[in-house]
Write an enzyme that holds these catalytic residues in place. Structure first.
Site, PDB file in Angstrom:
ATOM      1  N   SER A 148      -2.742   2.938   3.162  1.00 36.09           N
ATOM      2  CA  SER A 148      -4.148   3.086   3.564  1.00 36.09           C
ATOM      3  C   SER A 148      -4.239   3.021   5.082  1.00 36.09           C
ATOM      4  O   SER A 148      -3.279   2.649   5.761  1.00 36.09           O
ATOM      5  CB  SER A 148      -4.985   1.960   2.947  1.00 36.09           C
ATOM      6  OG  SER A 148      -4.636   0.724   3.555  1.00 36.09           O
ATOM      7  N   ASP A 158      -3.665   7.134   1.768  1.00 37.29           N
ATOM      8  CA  ASP A 158      -4.716   6.781   0.808  1.00 37.29           C
ATOM      9  C   ASP A 158      -6.059   6.724   1.554  1.00 37.29           C
ATOM     10  O   ASP A 158      -6.179   6.061   2.594  1.00 37.29           O
ATOM     11  CB  ASP A 158      -4.358   5.396   0.228  1.00 37.29           C
ATOM     12  CG  ASP A 158      -5.182   5.017  -0.981  1.00 37.29           C
ATOM     13  OD1 ASP A 158      -5.733   5.913  -1.636  1.00 37.29           O
ATOM     14  OD2 ASP A 158      -5.253   3.803  -1.275  1.00 37.29           O
ATOM     15  N   SER A 218      -6.800  -0.552 -11.462  1.00 38.68           N
ATOM     16  CA  SER A 218      -6.138  -1.818 -11.811  1.00 38.68           C
ATOM     17  C   SER A 218      -6.753  -2.398 -13.080  1.00 38.68           C
ATOM     18  O   SER A 218      -7.945  -2.207 -13.352  1.00 38.68           O
ATOM     19  CB  SER A 218      -6.272  -2.825 -10.655  1.00 38.68           C
ATOM     20  OG  SER A 218      -5.268  -2.589  -9.699  1.00 38.68           O
ATOM     21  N   ASN A 224      -3.879   5.188  -9.326  1.00 34.15           N
ATOM     22  CA  ASN A 224      -3.757   4.309  -8.155  1.00 34.15           C
ATOM     23  C   ASN A 224      -3.879   2.845  -8.536  1.00 34.15           C
ATOM     24  O   ASN A 224      -4.879   2.447  -9.150  1.00 34.15           O
ATOM     25  CB  ASN A 224      -4.885   4.614  -7.170  1.00 34.15           C
ATOM     26  CG  ASN A 224      -4.711   5.927  -6.450  1.00 34.15           C
ATOM     27  OD1 ASN A 224      -3.868   6.729  -6.812  1.00 34.15           O
ATOM     28  ND2 ASN A 224      -5.515   6.147  -5.432  1.00 34.15           N
ATOM     29  N   SER A 270      -4.855  -3.487  -6.500  1.00 36.14           N
ATOM     30  CA  SER A 270      -5.340  -4.852  -6.745  1.00 36.14           C
ATOM     31  C   SER A 270      -4.434  -5.650  -7.685  1.00 36.14           C
ATOM     32  O   SER A 270      -4.201  -6.845  -7.455  1.00 36.14           O
ATOM     33  CB  SER A 270      -6.753  -4.815  -7.336  1.00 36.14           C
ATOM     34  OG  SER A 270      -7.640  -4.255  -6.400  1.00 36.14           O
TER      35      SER A 270
HETATM   36  P1  13P Z   1      -7.461  -0.868  -7.463  1.00 33.85           P
HETATM   37  O1  13P Z   1      -8.263  -1.684  -6.487  1.00 33.85           O
HETATM   38  O2  13P Z   1      -8.120  -0.810  -8.793  1.00 33.85           O
HETATM   39  O3  13P Z   1      -6.056  -1.305  -7.551  1.00 33.85           O
HETATM   40  O4  13P Z   1      -7.443   0.649  -6.909  1.00 33.85           O
HETATM   41  C1  13P Z   1      -6.603   1.009  -5.848  1.00 33.85           C
HETATM   42  C2  13P Z   1      -6.899   2.355  -5.299  1.00 33.85           C
HETATM   43  O5  13P Z   1      -7.643   3.141  -5.848  1.00 33.85           O
HETATM   44  C3  13P Z   1      -6.230   2.725  -4.054  1.00 33.85           C
HETATM   45  O6  13P Z   1      -6.702   3.924  -3.549  1.00 33.85           O
HETATM   46  O1  G3H Z   2      -8.537   1.901  -2.117  1.00 28.40           O
HETATM   47  C1  G3H Z   2      -8.218   0.986  -1.390  1.00 28.40           C
HETATM   48  C2  G3H Z   2      -6.835   0.446  -1.475  1.00 28.40           C
HETATM   49  O2  G3H Z   2      -6.776  -0.603  -2.409  1.00 28.40           O
HETATM   50  C3  G3H Z   2      -6.358   0.049  -0.110  1.00 28.40           C
HETATM   51  O3  G3H Z   2      -7.022  -1.086   0.329  1.00 28.40           O
HETATM   52  O4  G3H Z   2      -7.836  -0.436   2.588  1.00 28.40           O
HETATM   53  O5  G3H Z   2      -7.557  -2.856   1.932  1.00 28.40           O
HETATM   54  O6  G3H Z   2      -5.547  -1.405   2.342  1.00 28.40           O
HETATM   55  P1  G3H Z   2      -6.994  -1.479   1.894  1.00 28.40           P
HETATM   56 ZN    ZN Z   3      -8.743   4.367  -3.922  1.00 26.32          ZN
END
Ligand code: 13P
Ligand code: G3H
Ligand code: ZN
Length: 323
Positions: free
Chosen positions: A59, A96, A228, A268, A271
């Site tokens: 990310s 991401d 998740s 994806n 979490s």
């Molecule tokens: P979760 O928070 O459900 O793990 O989703 C992660 C996600 O979509 C990252 O882009």
């Molecule tokens: O969709 C979000 C992902 O879980 C990444 O989270 O932006 O805190 O790294 P983050």
């Molecule tokens: Zn996401």
């Protein structure tokens, strides 16, 4: 691009072939987020042990937390590490939730093989225009692009959306055609984070909308964010060792499995990994307050992550043996 010719030099692959095989084979590729060495080790070990292809997700926050140069070298190292462990699995390095053309361009120039441009908060026309611009740039370098239509509830790109805006099936064909994206993230009731449903709310995602979308764009790769499952044994373990997570709940694994059997080819998960690490670290520090060697709590956290990732691959995504 100077001397650097892009991700292929690093041994990485884009997502095109992986998605084509996943759609026809009725499984989904794991897209696991990583920010540090232990997370990456756990992902690679889990995917090698199950012979699964993998998408390593970074990310914008991960890039600034861990440094983008280090993350790129870690991803390139993952290719060699997997071979050392005995299985040359296909590895994608994916941005991401890219939020601008410039961020996507920067990632493409520094070794990413796939990017997401998330224009889901923009008007439809602005989303199309931004996504199209990223696709035109990325495809020159054979980098694949994920777009998004619809808005997930929860936290997305630092925007807090209280309610879902489900993806409108009537828009998907037009969006895919106009933008040229390689895959499409949709909103069908999943959401980011560990609190996906309000107390009393039915824990169901809209598989009916997914089926409608599939009818409009048959065989086109679909992506699920916010997938998740928030395992309750991890929540209990965290809370038993001093944590305070109340009403944490996720998406049932059988619903994800059903989605993975259809055109959903990327799921994806971030979490659940955070929860597995936190639970393992809290347990060690609670039970052994004299411990101060990071390897003694990060090691168990890495082991717990690896088991979680393997479980997802074998029991939810079905990508085992597909490397
Ligand atoms: P979760 O928070 O459900 O793990 O989703 C992660 C996600 O979509 C990252 O882009
Ligand atoms: O969709 C979000 C992902 O879980 C990444 O989270 O932006 O805190 O790294 P983050
Ligand atoms: Zn996401």
């Amino acid at each position: 691009m100077n001397e650097f010719t892009g991700y292929k030099e690093l041994g990485l692959v884009n997502s095109r072939d992986l998605f084509a095989k996943a759609v026809s084979g009725g499984y989904a590729i794991p897209a696991y987020n990583f920010n540090n060495l232990e997370q990456l080790q756990a992902i690679v070990m889990a995917c090698v042990e199950t012979a699964s292809p993998v998408i390593l997700q970074v990310s914008k926050g991960a890039r600034s937390y861990a440094n983008q140069t280090l993350l790129r070298h870690l991803a390139a190292g993952a290719v060699e590490y997997a071979a050392e462990l005995g299985c040359e699995i296909p590895i994608v390095l994916h941005l991401d939730h890219g939020d601008s053309f410039e961020l996507c361009k920067d990632c493409i120039e520094t070794g990413f093989s796939s990017v997401m441009i998330d224009g889901s908060h923009l008007s439809y026309d602005d989303n199309v225009a931004l996504t199209r611009r990223v696709v035109e740039y990325a495809h020159q370098y054979d980098v694949t692009v994920e777009g998004e239509l619809g808005v997930l509830a929860g936290i997305e790109d630092d925007v807090h959306a209280a309610e879902h805006t489900y993806t409108e099936p009537d828009q998907v064909e037009d969006f895919v055609g106009k933008t040229g994206v390689d895959s499409l993230a949709i909103a069908i009731g999943t959401s980011h984070g560990a609190f996906k449903f309000k107390p009393g709310e039915e824990h169901l995602i809209r598989l009916d909308i997914l089926r409608e979308i599939e009818k409009r764009i048959p065989g086109f790769p679909i992506v699920l964010h916010g997938a998740s499952s928030v395992p309750q044994e991890l929540i209990q373990m965290i809370n038993a060792h001093g944590g305070k997570l109340k009403d944490a709940v996720g998406i049932a694994e059988d619903q994800l499995r059903e989605a993975a059997r259809s055109a959903v080819c990327k799921i994806n998960i971030d979490s659940d990994g955070r929860l597995a690490m936190t639970a393992a670290i809290r347990k060690v520090l609670d039970e052994k307050p004299e411990e101060f060697d990071p390897r003694k709590y990060l090691g168990p956290a890495r082991e717990s992550l690896k088991e979680l990732y393997k479980h997802k691959i074998v029991n939810v995504l079905g990508s085992n043996g597909k490397a």
